[in-house]
Each structure stands twice: as C-alpha cells, then as structure tokens.
Design an enzyme around this catalytic site. Sequence first.
Site, short mmCIF file in Angstrom:
data_model
loop_
_atom_site.label_atom_id
_atom_site.label_comp_id
_atom_site.label_asym_id
_atom_site.label_seq_id
_atom_site.Cartn_x
_atom_site.Cartn_y
_atom_site.Cartn_z
N GLU A 118 1.09 -1.10 -0.07
CA GLU A 118 -0.10 -0.01 -0.15
C GLU A 118 0.95 1.15 -0.09
O GLU A 118 2.30 1.02 0.40
CB GLU A 118 -0.83 0.02 1.13
CG GLU A 118 -2.27 -0.99 1.00
CD GLU A 118 -3.28 -1.02 2.16
OE1 GLU A 118 -2.86 -0.08 2.99
OE2 GLU A 118 -4.16 -1.47 1.88
N HIS A 233 -9.43 10.16 2.87
CA HIS A 233 -8.87 9.17 1.64
C HIS A 233 -8.97 9.63 0.18
O HIS A 233 -10.05 10.30 -0.10
CB HIS A 233 -9.70 7.67 1.75
CG HIS A 233 -9.14 6.58 1.17
ND1 HIS A 233 -8.94 6.41 -0.30
CD2 HIS A 233 -8.57 5.49 1.65
CE1 HIS A 233 -8.44 5.28 -0.32
NE2 HIS A 233 -7.92 4.90 0.68
N ARG A 278 -0.97 9.54 1.65
CA ARG A 278 -2.54 10.20 1.50
C ARG A 278 -2.82 11.50 1.47
O ARG A 278 -3.64 11.85 0.52
CB ARG A 278 -3.59 9.45 2.62
CG ARG A 278 -3.50 7.70 2.33
CD ARG A 278 -4.47 7.41 3.33
NE ARG A 278 -4.71 5.83 2.75
CZ ARG A 278 -5.44 4.86 3.71
NH1 ARG A 278 -5.86 5.29 4.78
NH2 ARG A 278 -5.55 3.76 3.33
N HIS A 336 -11.88 9.96 6.17
CA HIS A 336 -11.67 8.52 6.38
C HIS A 336 -11.32 8.15 7.43
O HIS A 336 -11.63 7.00 7.97
CB HIS A 336 -10.81 8.32 5.38
CG HIS A 336 -10.48 6.72 5.25
ND1 HIS A 336 -11.45 5.84 4.77
CD2 HIS A 336 -9.25 5.87 5.28
CE1 HIS A 336 -10.88 4.69 4.90
NE2 HIS A 336 -9.65 4.59 5.09
N ARG A 371 -1.79 8.76 9.17
CA ARG A 371 -1.52 7.74 9.45
C ARG A 371 -1.09 6.89 8.04
O ARG A 371 -1.47 7.35 7.03
CB ARG A 371 -3.03 7.13 9.54
CG ARG A 371 -3.15 5.72 9.80
CD ARG A 371 -4.50 5.07 9.69
NE ARG A 371 -5.31 5.37 8.62
CZ ARG A 371 -5.91 4.55 7.75
NH1 ARG A 371 -6.13 3.15 8.59
NH2 ARG A 371 -6.80 4.75 6.70
C1 LIG Z 1 -14.06 1.84 4.38
C2 LIG Z 1 -13.04 1.83 5.36
C3 LIG Z 1 -11.92 0.92 5.01
C4 LIG Z 1 -10.95 0.74 5.76
N1 LIG Z 1 -9.84 0.04 5.52
C5 LIG Z 1 -8.82 -0.04 6.27
C6 LIG Z 1 -7.73 -0.95 6.25
O1 LIG Z 1 -7.61 -1.67 5.28
N2 LIG Z 1 -6.93 -1.11 7.04
C7 LIG Z 1 -6.85 -0.29 8.28
O2 LIG Z 1 -5.90 -0.52 8.94
N3 LIG Z 1 -7.71 0.53 8.60
C8 LIG Z 1 -8.84 0.71 7.65
N4 LIG Z 1 -9.66 1.46 8.03
C9 LIG Z 1 -9.94 2.12 9.40
C10 LIG Z 1 -10.26 1.14 10.46
O3 LIG Z 1 -11.23 0.39 9.83
C11 LIG Z 1 -10.76 1.74 11.68
O4 LIG Z 1 -9.77 2.54 12.17
C12 LIG Z 1 -10.93 0.69 12.83
O5 LIG Z 1 -11.72 -0.49 12.25
C13 LIG Z 1 -11.41 1.28 13.92
O6 LIG Z 1 -12.08 0.30 14.65
P1 LIG Z 1 -12.89 0.56 15.98
O7 LIG Z 1 -12.98 -0.58 16.77
O8 LIG Z 1 -11.94 1.69 16.89
O9 LIG Z 1 -14.15 1.57 15.62
P2 LIG Z 1 -15.30 0.76 14.61
O10 LIG Z 1 -14.86 -0.12 13.95
O11 LIG Z 1 -15.81 2.01 13.85
O12 LIG Z 1 -16.46 0.54 15.60
C14 LIG Z 1 -16.86 1.23 16.67
C15 LIG Z 1 -18.31 0.60 17.43
O13 LIG Z 1 -18.52 1.56 18.33
C16 LIG Z 1 -19.98 1.48 18.34
N5 LIG Z 1 -20.48 2.58 18.79
C17 LIG Z 1 -19.92 4.09 18.75
N6 LIG Z 1 -20.70 4.98 19.54
C18 LIG Z 1 -21.23 4.21 20.44
C19 LIG Z 1 -22.11 4.41 21.45
N7 LIG Z 1 -22.25 5.74 22.00
N8 LIG Z 1 -22.65 3.43 22.30
C20 LIG Z 1 -22.63 2.10 21.74
N9 LIG Z 1 -21.81 1.92 20.74
C21 LIG Z 1 -21.22 2.77 20.09
C22 LIG Z 1 -20.20 1.21 16.85
O14 LIG Z 1 -21.58 0.95 16.72
C23 LIG Z 1 -19.28 0.23 16.60
O15 LIG Z 1 -19.65 -0.83 16.84
C24 LIG Z 1 -10.91 1.54 6.86
C25 LIG Z 1 -11.82 2.42 7.29
C26 LIG Z 1 -12.92 2.73 6.49
C27 LIG Z 1 -14.19 3.29 6.69
#
Ligand SMILES: Cc1cc2nc3c(=O)[nH]c(=O)nc-3n(C[C@H](O)[C@H](O)[C@H](O)COP(=O)(O)OP(=O)(O)OC[C@H]3O[C@@H](n4cnc5c(N)ncnc54)[C@H](O)[C@@H]3O)c2cc1C
Length: 512
Positions: A118, A233, A278, A336, A371
């Site tokens: 990447e 992004h 990026r 993003h 990032r």
């Molecule tokens: C389309 C896309 C592609 C990506 N591709 C990559 C990749 O290939 N590699 C990489 O390293 N990163 C990638 N990223 C970034 C990465 O996916 C995220 O940074 C990472 O998944 C975040 O994980 P998380 O568990 O912190 O949050 P999330 O996966 O966003 O989960 C947050 C959770 O919290 C819950 N929540 C939020 N507020 C509340 C509340 N008040 N009460 C109860 N529940 C709540 C939500 O419903 C969800 O379940 C990508 C992001 C996107 C959007």
Amino acid sequence: MTEDLNAFEGRIAIIGSGIAGLVTALALAPEPVVLLTKYALGGTSSSAWAQGGIAASLGADDSAGLHLADTMAASDGLCDERAAAAIIREAPAAIAALEHWGVAFDRHADGSISMGLEAAHSRRRIVHAAGDGTGGAIVSALARAVAAIPSITVLEGAEVRRLLTSGGRVAGLLGVRNGQAFSLRTTRVVLATGGIGGLYDATTNPPENFGQGIALAARAGAVLADMEFVQFHPTALAVAKRPLPLISEAVRGEGALLVNERGERFMADIPLQELAPRDVVARAIEAQIARGGRVFLDARNSGAAFHPRFPAISRICRDSGIDPATELIPVCPAAHYHMGGVATDQNGRSSVTGLWAVGEVACTGLHGANRLASNSLLEATVMGLRAARDLGSTDIHSSRPVLAGNMPPAPESRKVHRVVSKNLGIVRERLGIEEAIVTLLPWAEGGYPVTDPAIVGLLIAVFAYLREESRGAHARSDYPNRLPAGDRTLLTLSEVLDLARSIVPQDYARSA
Ligand SMILES: Cc1cc2nc3c(=O)[nH]c(=O)nc-3n(C[C@H](O)[C@H](O)[C@H](O)COP(=O)(O)OP(=O)(O)OC[C@H]3O[C@@H](n4cnc5c(N)ncnc54)[C@H](O)[C@@H]3O)c2cc1C
C-alpha cells in the site's frame, strides 16, 4: 422508566463492537465484561468495512525497524516514536491472536501468508483476509468467538450517551437501549467507539460515526490529543451516495494509475507518484476537482485479474455500473480516518481514572499528523490486547451511588456536517476556521441534539486554529509551510471552550 443494568455492576463495560472492542472483550475472558454496542454484534462499523488489511512486518525482507521508519515518515514529524515502536513490534503477536480467534488470513499455496503493498509502505506487508474483504472477515470471526464466550454479555442496540463520574473517576454510564433509557454503575469503562468521518458530508465511514466516544470522554474531563488531524482518503468512488464506497489504496498498490478527465497522469512528477502519502494524493486530486476537473483511477492494466484480487471493490463498482477491468473508475477524496482522539498511554489509559480508550477513538501517538495505511487495524488490535492486560491488573473500585441526570437527547449531526465540511476540510484557513468556531460554540455549549456532534467539530476547529502551519493531513492555505519543530497539542474540553470564547470575535459573540 430507566432500565437498571446494575445486575452487571462492577463488570468492565466496553463500548463498541468494532475490532478494538471485540479484541478487548476476547482478551479479557474469562473476566466478566459487558459489551454495549449501538447495532447488532458484527453489524455496522468501520472495522467491518476495512478492505486493505493489517500492516505487519512479517516478510523476509522486512523488519519492525523498516515499518517504524515508514510510519514516522508518514506522520510528518509528530509520531511518538516510543509508542509507535512498541505497537509495531507487537504486530506478529496481534496477527497470531486474531488467527487464534478464528480469523483466516489469505495464504499462498505453500502456506505462507500473502502480503499486499500500500501507499508509503517500503515493503509488501499488508496482511489481508477474503481478498479485499479483510474487515468483514475479521469482524465476523471475532463476533463468532465473542458469542461463544459466556463471560461476555453483549447488549446490542445500546447507545451510551453519557459517562458518569464521581470524584474525578468513572462511576457509570447512561444510555438508551432499544428505545428505553438505561443506567449501569461501573468504575471501569473502555471506549471503543471508532472515528469521526460521519461529521463530514463526504465520508467513507458509517454515517453514525461522528465521534460520540470523543464527546463522552471530553465531557468526562479527558485530555484530547491531535484533534486537527483528519485523514481524507484520496479515492472514494465519486457517486451520489453517503457514505461513499472506498476504492482501497491496494488498487494503486497493484499498479492502477490516477488520471484526470483529459487522460493526464497528474501524479507522474510527484515523489512516489500514485503511492505518495494519502494527504499528498488527496490534495492533488482536490486541486484537479477545484479547477472543475474530474479524476479517475485507471485499473485496466489488471484486466480480468481485477475481479478475483478485489472482489468487494469489483462488486461496489459494478453496483454503480462500472467495470474496473475495462472502464475508468471516477474517484474523489472523503473523510476517512481520525489520527486524533482521546489521549492515552501505552496501555490505553486516558487521563480520567477508570477510562480506557482503544482503536480509532484513541490517540496513542502512533499516527502523528498522518496515518500510514493499514496501521489502524494493527493499532486497534495491539491496544485492545494491551488494555485488556492492564484492566486485568486493576481493582474493582466500589462505585458510590451516582445520581443519574436527565437522559441526553439522541444526537443529530446533520447541521454540523455543513460547517465542518466547508471549513475543516482538506485545505483550511483562518477565516473559515473562525466561522466554524463561531457557529459551533453556541451549539456545543447548549443541551441540544446537535450538542455532542458540535463539541467534536469545535474540538477539531480549535485545534486547527492553533496549528499555524501545514503538516501531514493538516493543510492551511494561510500557513503553507511546516514549522521546523512540531509539537503535539493536548487539551481538555473546558480548555477548548475557553479558547473558543476568546477566539470568537467580540461582535460575533454579542450578536449570538
Ligand atoms: C471503508 C473503510 C476501509 C478501511 N480500511 C482499512 C484497512 O484496510 N486497514 C486499516 O488498518 N484500517 C482501515 N480502515 C480504518 C479502520 O477500519 C478503523 O480505523 C478501525 O476499524 C476502527 O476500529 P474501532 O473498533 O476503533 O471502531 P469501529 O470499527 O468504527 O467500531 C466502533 C463501534 O462503536 C460503536 N459505537 C459508537 N458509539 C457508540 C455509543 N455511543 N454507544 C454504543 N456503541 C457505540 C459502533 O456502533 C461500532 O460498533 C478503514 C476504514 C473504512 C471506513
């Protein structure tokens, strides 16, 4: 009528079921925990949508040192080297833990793990699963593992709206579950609530990800860090949808080129070309769009091989009537990833006693001003594992009864999108940032549905105002140069509100 969840009193409460929350819950087992999540287990989250994969220096030609060097180069001088080195070193253990919980990473016929390339990575080190369906594959495997563990109580449809504190430490939660208010007394909370892309019109994130966890922590008095750094992004699919589907960097990693509507390869003379960091690619695309042009990804060199290598992206394109094997893919930048967030130490502890933050809601210092692609799933996994170890060593501090206030209204972020998208986008300048502060401050000080999203927008605006330089993802047209030495910014909400009041020109304040 408030549902009393105090049958779970004393348990660790984890908020969010993306990769960060799921890993934390799994790593804590058999310690009893309550996992509260807005949607169904395994449902909407950025994690489930991740395409590219997880950065891990597993190749024979690679090392943690090379991965760290690439991370620091992308961070544009603001990465916390010690924190970054520690996270990157633990990448092999993170991959092993995910495999242990059932994630099947893609492998070659000889059994070796398959690794993609990447942007801004000097080696092939992106570990993926189900081709470009990495996030979906990880989340479903982890959700299955969570559902099979009796010590994890999952409360689906539960939206946490306030953290309660007593004597400066966490004392409980307030929220709404399936339309009914609930309260839970607990002294240990892990925020795993994800990012802020949903604050912007053009975003690749679930629209509900407006930074609710940051608002929860900020209201509880936590220190926030690096809030101005929002990664756009460069290549979302340019279609009339919200959120915008993502065309992963891995597509450029496999040789796709960026061209404008005249067929010109406008990245040709820029160092690293299509695989530049990026922010560089996003600004180059934004400049083409700002002059009225259009931008496309040309992946036709892959031909029919595109579909098996990128099945999810292929489906996304075809849903919009585009065949990437034979046609150009229209793209534009979109919000993003958020490098900033709740400031934590290397164990995920915030500045508020009893509050941990892991995943995108947190700011460990790994990403600095920008990032490196695929470092976020790595950080979320490593920090989930670390926070679990740290939590396991803490005592259950008995909480004093907390008087629950009125249930805050359901947050409504639409009014904030316009302000944030216009003034806190890819390129910023003082007048626009001031306009954002003037508009957001009264909303942030009130008790309206717009208040929590406005608090997050205001934090970004004030941090952006204070950074009088261009660095990483933060570009200011009025301060185009990078200062020789850069410092991270760390502030609490009350400090930001004071600053905002002093920034708002007095005549605006009088008319508000
Ligand atoms: C389309 C896309 C592609 C990506 N591709 C990559 C990749 O290939 N590699 C990489 O390293 N990163 C990638 N990223 C970034 C990465 O996916 C995220 O940074 C990472 O998944 C975040 O994980 P998380 O568990 O912190 O949050 P999330 O996966 O966003 O989960 C947050 C959770 O919290 C819950 N929540 C939020 N507020 C509340 C509340 N008040 N009460 C109860 N529940 C709540 C939500 O419903 C969800 O379940 C990508 C992001 C996107 C959007």
